[in-house]
Scaffold this active site. Structure first.
Site, PDB file in Angstrom:
ATOM      1  N   ASN A 127       0.750  -1.154  -0.032  1.00  0.00           N
ATOM      2  CA  ASN A 127       0.142   0.191   0.044  1.00  0.00           C
ATOM      3  C   ASN A 127       0.653   1.373   0.063  1.00  0.00           C
ATOM      4  O   ASN A 127       0.178   2.415  -0.218  1.00  0.00           O
ATOM      5  CB  ASN A 127      -1.102   0.148   1.181  1.00  0.00           C
ATOM      6  CG  ASN A 127      -1.957  -1.112   1.120  1.00  0.00           C
ATOM      7  OD1 ASN A 127      -2.444  -1.201  -0.232  1.00  0.00           O
ATOM      8  ND2 ASN A 127      -2.480  -1.433   2.063  1.00  0.00           N
ATOM      9  N   LYS A 138       3.781   4.049  -1.097  1.00  0.00           N
ATOM     10  CA  LYS A 138       4.129   4.702  -2.376  1.00  0.00           C
ATOM     11  C   LYS A 138       5.472   4.176  -2.717  1.00  0.00           C
ATOM     12  O   LYS A 138       6.296   3.779  -2.240  1.00  0.00           O
ATOM     13  CB  LYS A 138       4.189   6.227  -2.138  1.00  0.00           C
ATOM     14  CG  LYS A 138       4.472   6.814  -3.486  1.00  0.00           C
ATOM     15  CD  LYS A 138       4.148   8.469  -3.133  1.00  0.00           C
ATOM     16  CE  LYS A 138       4.526   9.399  -4.341  1.00  0.00           C
ATOM     17  NZ  LYS A 138       4.335   8.880  -5.529  1.00  0.00           N
ATOM     18  N   LYS A 188       6.282   1.919  -6.030  1.00  0.00           N
ATOM     19  CA  LYS A 188       6.148   0.659  -6.799  1.00  0.00           C
ATOM     20  C   LYS A 188       6.606   1.164  -8.374  1.00  0.00           C
ATOM     21  O   LYS A 188       7.400   0.417  -8.723  1.00  0.00           O
ATOM     22  CB  LYS A 188       4.754  -0.062  -6.673  1.00  0.00           C
ATOM     23  CG  LYS A 188       4.630  -0.699  -5.288  1.00  0.00           C
ATOM     24  CD  LYS A 188       3.027  -1.185  -5.189  1.00  0.00           C
ATOM     25  CE  LYS A 188       1.916  -0.030  -5.021  1.00  0.00           C
ATOM     26  NZ  LYS A 188       1.971   0.935  -3.990  1.00  0.00           N
ATOM     27  N   THR A 189       5.967   1.931  -8.902  1.00  0.00           N
ATOM     28  CA  THR A 189       6.055   2.334 -10.261  1.00  0.00           C
ATOM     29  C   THR A 189       7.385   2.994 -10.202  1.00  0.00           C
ATOM     30  O   THR A 189       8.328   2.703 -11.119  1.00  0.00           O
ATOM     31  CB  THR A 189       4.906   3.287 -10.778  1.00  0.00           C
ATOM     32  OG1 THR A 189       3.771   2.467 -10.779  1.00  0.00           O
ATOM     33  CG2 THR A 189       5.237   3.634 -12.188  1.00  0.00           C
ATOM     34  N   THR A 190       7.770   3.689  -9.345  1.00  0.00           N
ATOM     35  CA  THR A 190       8.976   4.526  -9.398  1.00  0.00           C
ATOM     36  C   THR A 190      10.178   3.536  -9.258  1.00  0.00           C
ATOM     37  O   THR A 190      11.097   3.592 -10.134  1.00  0.00           O
ATOM     38  CB  THR A 190       8.841   5.608  -8.047  1.00  0.00           C
ATOM     39  OG1 THR A 190       7.776   6.209  -8.373  1.00  0.00           O
ATOM     40  CG2 THR A 190      10.229   6.387  -8.083  1.00  0.00           C
ATOM     41  N   ARG A 203      18.206   1.973 -15.750  1.00  0.00           N
ATOM     42  CA  ARG A 203      19.213   1.330 -15.393  1.00  0.00           C
ATOM     43  C   ARG A 203      19.412   0.001 -16.585  1.00  0.00           C
ATOM     44  O   ARG A 203      20.576   0.202 -17.102  1.00  0.00           O
ATOM     45  CB  ARG A 203      19.187   0.406 -14.063  1.00  0.00           C
ATOM     46  CG  ARG A 203      20.474  -0.395 -13.637  1.00  0.00           C
ATOM     47  CD  ARG A 203      20.430  -1.242 -12.295  1.00  0.00           C
ATOM     48  NE  ARG A 203      20.724  -0.193 -11.346  1.00  0.00           N
ATOM     49  CZ  ARG A 203      20.054  -0.142 -10.210  1.00  0.00           C
ATOM     50  NH1 ARG A 203      19.344  -1.142  -9.785  1.00  0.00           N
ATOM     51  NH2 ARG A 203      20.296   0.805  -9.230  1.00  0.00           N
ATOM     52  N   PHE A 231      -8.936   5.450 -13.296  1.00  0.00           N
ATOM     53  CA  PHE A 231      -9.466   4.658 -12.071  1.00  0.00           C
ATOM     54  C   PHE A 231     -10.811   4.238 -12.577  1.00  0.00           C
ATOM     55  O   PHE A 231     -11.516   4.732 -13.361  1.00  0.00           O
ATOM     56  CB  PHE A 231      -9.447   5.968 -10.981  1.00  0.00           C
ATOM     57  CG  PHE A 231      -8.049   6.375 -10.607  1.00  0.00           C
ATOM     58  CD1 PHE A 231      -7.124   5.805  -9.865  1.00  0.00           C
ATOM     59  CD2 PHE A 231      -8.002   7.789 -10.825  1.00  0.00           C
ATOM     60  CE1 PHE A 231      -5.900   6.061  -9.405  1.00  0.00           C
ATOM     61  CE2 PHE A 231      -6.796   8.139 -10.350  1.00  0.00           C
ATOM     62  CZ  PHE A 231      -5.597   7.485  -9.642  1.00  0.00           C
ATOM     63  N   TRP A 281     -13.359   4.388 -11.181  1.00  0.00           N
ATOM     64  CA  TRP A 281     -14.723   5.171 -10.959  1.00  0.00           C
ATOM     65  C   TRP A 281     -14.894   6.128 -12.167  1.00  0.00           C
ATOM     66  O   TRP A 281     -15.714   6.853 -12.274  1.00  0.00           O
ATOM     67  CB  TRP A 281     -14.712   5.613  -9.533  1.00  0.00           C
ATOM     68  CG  TRP A 281     -13.662   6.526  -9.324  1.00  0.00           C
ATOM     69  CD1 TRP A 281     -13.395   8.249  -9.793  1.00  0.00           C
ATOM     70  CD2 TRP A 281     -12.406   6.155  -8.664  1.00  0.00           C
ATOM     71  NE1 TRP A 281     -12.065   8.399  -9.195  1.00  0.00           N
ATOM     72  CE2 TRP A 281     -11.707   7.380  -8.502  1.00  0.00           C
ATOM     73  CE3 TRP A 281     -11.837   5.112  -7.882  1.00  0.00           C
ATOM     74  CZ2 TRP A 281     -10.313   7.585  -8.020  1.00  0.00           C
ATOM     75  CZ3 TRP A 281     -10.776   5.148  -7.486  1.00  0.00           C
ATOM     76  CH2 TRP A 281      -9.795   6.167  -7.496  1.00  0.00           C
ATOM     77  N   GLU A 294       1.030  -1.849 -12.482  1.00  0.00           N
ATOM     78  CA  GLU A 294      -0.314  -1.742 -11.982  1.00  0.00           C
ATOM     79  C   GLU A 294      -1.031  -3.151 -12.388  1.00  0.00           C
ATOM     80  O   GLU A 294      -2.308  -3.110 -12.292  1.00  0.00           O
ATOM     81  CB  GLU A 294      -1.161  -0.678 -12.227  1.00  0.00           C
ATOM     82  CG  GLU A 294      -0.256   0.751 -11.739  1.00  0.00           C
ATOM     83  CD  GLU A 294      -0.796   1.965 -12.058  1.00  0.00           C
ATOM     84  OE1 GLU A 294      -1.887   2.076 -12.997  1.00  0.00           O
ATOM     85  OE2 GLU A 294      -0.915   2.931 -11.376  1.00  0.00           O
TER      86      GLU A 294
END
Length: 182
Positions: free
Chosen positions: A17, A19, A21-23, A31, A72, A74, A108
């Site tokens: 949960n 911040k 993961k993508t970064t 690299r 998203f 929604w 994601e």
């Protein structure tokens, strides 16, 4: 470590949960490009209709990123999301099986697999994801990111990093920040 072990492609999983993961996966992409590897990033939730800082930068660096989502859950109808997931998954399978890349990041994908607001298993079956991980070309590195990683995927990973939120400015009412979240 034996030479054959070092040449085997790795499967890395960034989940949790917190911040980053993508970064983290984008850092790997940079690299790998620096080492002359062929890299592809497929984003399953983010839409090409919006501008994201990482896409702007990766285009400048010549790193291929394809955004297959519609935003998203929604923001669009379930059917729009289902169609996007179906198309994104078909593209991911095609690219992983093409053997054109040294590193593929499925950004994601965990988030997509954990959608429960509408059915997705017929357009993005977990069994197919597991199959793709197991049967990809042996030299290919694969990264999957996103919250709520399925246990079946965790068990296949060579590395699992769980990002844990300790404190976040959202809790203080600070909205998404340009250059930090997008």
């Amino acid at each position: 470590m034996a030479e054959s072990k070092r040449k085997k492609g790795l499967f890395l999983l960034y989940t949790g949960n917190g911040k980053g993961k993508t970064t983290a996966s984008l850092g790997l992409a940079i690299r790998a490009i620096g080492r002359g590897q062929r890299v592809l990033i497929i984003q399953f939730i983010k839409s090409p209709q919006r501008t994201y800082g990482e896409k702007i930068t990766l285009d400048k660096l010549g790193i291929e990123m394809i955004q297959t989502g519609v935003g998203f859950t929604w923001t669009k109808t379930p059917e729009e999301h289902r169609e996007a997931l179906k198309a994104g998954w078909a593209l991911a399978k095609e690219k992983v099986n093409s053997n054109e890349y040294d590193l593929i990041i499925l950004d994601e994908l965990n988030n997509a697999l954990s959608i429960d607001k509408f059915p997705i298993d017929d357009v993005l079956p977990l069994e197919e994801v597991v199959d793709l991980i197991k049967n990809r070309h042996e030299d290919m590195h694969l990264v999957i990111t996103g919250r709520n990683a399925k246990q079946e995927i965790i068990e296949l990973a060579d590395l699992v990093t769980e990002m844990t939120e300790v404190k976040h400015y959202y809790q203080d009412g600070v909205p998404a920040v340009k250059g930090i979240e997008f």
